[in-house]
Design a protein around this motif. Structure first.
Motif, PDB file in Angstrom:
ATOM      1  N   SER A   4       0.904  -1.367  -0.038  1.00 25.74           N
ATOM      2  CA  SER A   4       0.213   0.100  -0.037  1.00 25.74           C
ATOM      3  C   SER A   4       0.907   1.245  -0.045  1.00 25.74           C
ATOM      4  O   SER A   4       0.343   2.389  -0.202  1.00 25.74           O
ATOM      5  CB  SER A   4      -0.991  -0.030   1.348  1.00 25.74           C
ATOM      6  OG  SER A   4      -0.462   0.335   2.675  1.00 25.74           O
TER       7      SER A   4
ATOM      8  N   ARG B 185      -1.627   2.190  -3.983  1.00 26.17           N
ATOM      9  CA  ARG B 185      -2.230   3.334  -2.970  1.00 26.17           C
ATOM     10  C   ARG B 185      -3.475   3.792  -3.960  1.00 26.17           C
ATOM     11  O   ARG B 185      -4.590   3.917  -3.249  1.00 26.17           O
ATOM     12  CB  ARG B 185      -1.538   4.272  -2.639  1.00 26.17           C
ATOM     13  CG  ARG B 185      -2.138   5.432  -1.734  1.00 26.17           C
ATOM     14  CD  ARG B 185      -1.285   6.568  -1.073  1.00 26.17           C
ATOM     15  NE  ARG B 185      -1.983   7.470  -0.394  1.00 26.17           N
ATOM     16  CZ  ARG B 185      -2.408   7.272   0.791  1.00 26.17           C
ATOM     17  NH1 ARG B 185      -2.151   6.197   1.399  1.00 26.17           N
ATOM     18  NH2 ARG B 185      -3.263   8.384   1.414  1.00 26.17           N
TER      19      ARG B 185
ATOM     20  N   GLN C  82      -7.571   3.613  -3.387  1.00 26.64           N
ATOM     21  CA  GLN C  82      -8.461   4.725  -3.270  1.00 26.64           C
ATOM     22  C   GLN C  82      -9.517   4.387  -4.057  1.00 26.64           C
ATOM     23  O   GLN C  82     -10.772   4.677  -3.761  1.00 26.64           O
ATOM     24  CB  GLN C  82      -7.626   5.857  -3.546  1.00 26.64           C
ATOM     25  CG  GLN C  82      -6.814   6.325  -2.964  1.00 26.64           C
ATOM     26  CD  GLN C  82      -6.059   7.806  -3.487  1.00 26.64           C
ATOM     27  OE1 GLN C  82      -5.243   7.828  -4.394  1.00 26.64           O
ATOM     28  NE2 GLN C  82      -6.443   8.976  -2.810  1.00 26.64           N
TER      29      GLN C  82
ATOM     30  N   ARG D 178     -15.880   4.420   3.598  1.00 29.00           N
ATOM     31  CA  ARG D 178     -15.305   3.541   2.495  1.00 29.00           C
ATOM     32  C   ARG D 178     -15.115   2.117   2.724  1.00 29.00           C
ATOM     33  O   ARG D 178     -14.567   1.262   2.236  1.00 29.00           O
ATOM     34  CB  ARG D 178     -13.808   4.027   2.576  1.00 29.00           C
ATOM     35  CG  ARG D 178     -12.875   3.743   3.826  1.00 29.00           C
ATOM     36  CD  ARG D 178     -11.559   4.327   3.285  1.00 29.00           C
ATOM     37  NE  ARG D 178     -10.329   3.694   4.128  1.00 29.00           N
ATOM     38  CZ  ARG D 178      -9.769   4.123   5.306  1.00 29.00           C
ATOM     39  NH1 ARG D 178     -10.330   5.305   5.614  1.00 29.00           N
ATOM     40  NH2 ARG D 178      -8.859   3.443   5.661  1.00 29.00           N
TER      41      ARG D 178
ATOM     42  N   THR E  24      -8.435  -0.090   1.639  1.00 28.88           N
ATOM     43  CA  THR E  24      -9.031   0.980   1.111  1.00 28.88           C
ATOM     44  C   THR E  24      -8.553   2.260   1.704  1.00 28.88           C
ATOM     45  O   THR E  24      -7.971   2.369   2.700  1.00 28.88           O
ATOM     46  CB  THR E  24     -10.682   1.060   1.513  1.00 28.88           C
ATOM     47  OG1 THR E  24     -10.779   1.358   2.951  1.00 28.88           O
ATOM     48  CG2 THR E  24     -11.365  -0.362   1.256  1.00 28.88           C
ATOM     49  N   LYS E  25      -8.525   3.141   0.704  1.00 30.94           N
ATOM     50  CA  LYS E  25      -8.098   4.634   1.290  1.00 30.94           C
ATOM     51  C   LYS E  25      -9.115   5.516   0.601  1.00 30.94           C
ATOM     52  O   LYS E  25      -9.936   5.299  -0.090  1.00 30.94           O
ATOM     53  CB  LYS E  25      -6.899   4.820   0.421  1.00 30.94           C
ATOM     54  CG  LYS E  25      -5.539   3.992   0.671  1.00 30.94           C
ATOM     55  CD  LYS E  25      -5.232   4.059   2.316  1.00 30.94           C
ATOM     56  CE  LYS E  25      -3.972   3.120   2.354  1.00 30.94           C
ATOM     57  NZ  LYS E  25      -3.741   3.008   3.841  1.00 30.94           N
ATOM     58  N   GLU E  26      -9.230   6.911   1.235  1.00 31.18           N
ATOM     59  CA  GLU E  26      -9.990   7.998   0.946  1.00 31.18           C
ATOM     60  C   GLU E  26      -9.968   8.261  -0.453  1.00 31.18           C
ATOM     61  O   GLU E  26      -8.815   8.719  -0.909  1.00 31.18           O
ATOM     62  CB  GLU E  26     -10.223   9.086   1.883  1.00 31.18           C
ATOM     63  CG  GLU E  26     -10.641   8.687   3.182  1.00 31.18           C
ATOM     64  CD  GLU E  26     -12.180   8.593   2.824  1.00 31.18           C
ATOM     65  OE1 GLU E  26     -12.893   9.002   1.993  1.00 31.18           O
ATOM     66  OE2 GLU E  26     -12.741   7.860   3.901  1.00 31.18           O
TER      67      GLU E  26
END
Length: 317
Positions: free
Chosen positions: A164, A170, A174, A202, A282-284
């Motif tokens: 990540s 990354r 997202q 998310r 997960t990422k914003e």
């Protein structure tokens, strides 16, 4: 529409885009180099034999996983090949060679399945050898099984964390977050605007992250069965490999139960580790990434609700 009657959709993040799947179609939308959005559409087809096997408990999980790996590879291949292609080079791509393209898709699907199996072997066997190194300290079968499960969990978390950190993964994470936000907004009956979607979590209960965690937990209990040996080492390796389909099959059934009967406290709590893992996977997303996810989902809804949708093997526009 009530939640009971609402169609269930799933998805997957790809490079610079999101894939969503319904009952009859799969759609991937990606953000091109010129900021335009390009779509990849496939009809959802399954051979009768596979459809029959997917109705058999424990076996259906393995079939579903392999099918998802094969299908996901097609969409991932599309995204990696197309997202950074300069639009001026589009005319150089011949979309008329359907036979060679079909062969390519089948090849990619096979690679996807093999990659999944290879990864599963690696994450199954490395913890075995690491646990065996601790046998002078933890000699009992139970302690060896627990140590093996701990190493498997740590290896999984470390792997996800370190990949990540790379810019490409990354961004994929997202888009994974954007996928979940879109599904959450849809299931909350909200208009799919960027603002509405961004206001959603998310995290999503049905994410495959829960399945990954379940394979670790279920594996520990399966290895505790009296007929599953932990020594000698060679026999431990053999039975771990032989039990991979068993662990996958049981894990899938547990996942189905937690999704279907989440109102039952015990089953709802079993889904929490998967939600926690999503804090890594997960990422914003940015507004631009959410726009791509919304476009993908809206295109899927259009195809799913259009009885006259063309059922081509592949369509790129």
């Amino acid at each position: 529409m009530s939640q009971e009657n609402k169609p269930v959709y799933g998805g997957q993040a790809v490079v610079e885009g999101v894939m969503f799947g319904g009952k009859r179609h799969y759609v991937t939308a990606i953000r091109r180099k010129d900021q335009s959005i390009e779509y990849f559409r496939l009809p959802r087809k399954s051979k009768q034999a596979l459809t029959t096997m997917k109705k058999i408990p424990f076996l259906r999980g393995i079939i579903a996983i392999l099918e998802a790996s094969a299908n996901g590879s097609k969409h991932l291949n599309f995204s990696t090949e197309r997202y950074d292609v300069d639009p001026s080079e589009d005319e150089k791509i011949d979309h008329s060679q359907s036979e060679s393209k079909l062969a390519m898709i089948l090849g990619v699907a096979a690679v996807g399945i093999l990659s999944f199996l290879f990864g599963k072997f690696i994450f199954t066997l490395i913890p075995v050898f690491l646990a065996e190194l601790t046998r002078p300290i933890f000699s009992s079968d139970l302690s060896q099984i627990l140590i093996e499960g701990l190493f498997k969990l740590l290896l999984l978390l470390a792997y996800i964390y370190f990949i990540s950190l790379t810019p490409l993964i990354r961004r994929v994470f997202q888009y994974h977050g954007a996928e979940h936000k879109v599904i959450n907004a849809f299931e909350s009956d909200l208009p799919l605007t960027v603002q509405n979607v961004q206001n959603q979590s998310r995290l999503h209960y049905r994410c495959g992250s829960s399945f990954i965690i379940f394979t670790v937990i279920v594996g520990v209990f399966v290895y505790m069965l009296p007929f599953v040996a932990t020594e000698p080492l060679w026999l431990r390796v053999v039975n771990r490999l032989a039990l991979i389909p068993v662990v996958l099959g049981i894990s899938f059934e547990v996942l189905q139960l937690t999704n279907k009967f989440r109102d039952i406290p015990l089953l709802r709590y079993l889904g929490y580790p998967g939600l926690w893992l999503q804090l890594l996977t997960t990422k914003e997303p940015t507004d631009s990434q959410v726009e791509v996810a919304i476009a993908s989902f809206n295109e899927l809804l259009r195809l799913e609700n259009d009885p006259n949708a063309i059922n081509k093997t592949e369509e790129i526009v």
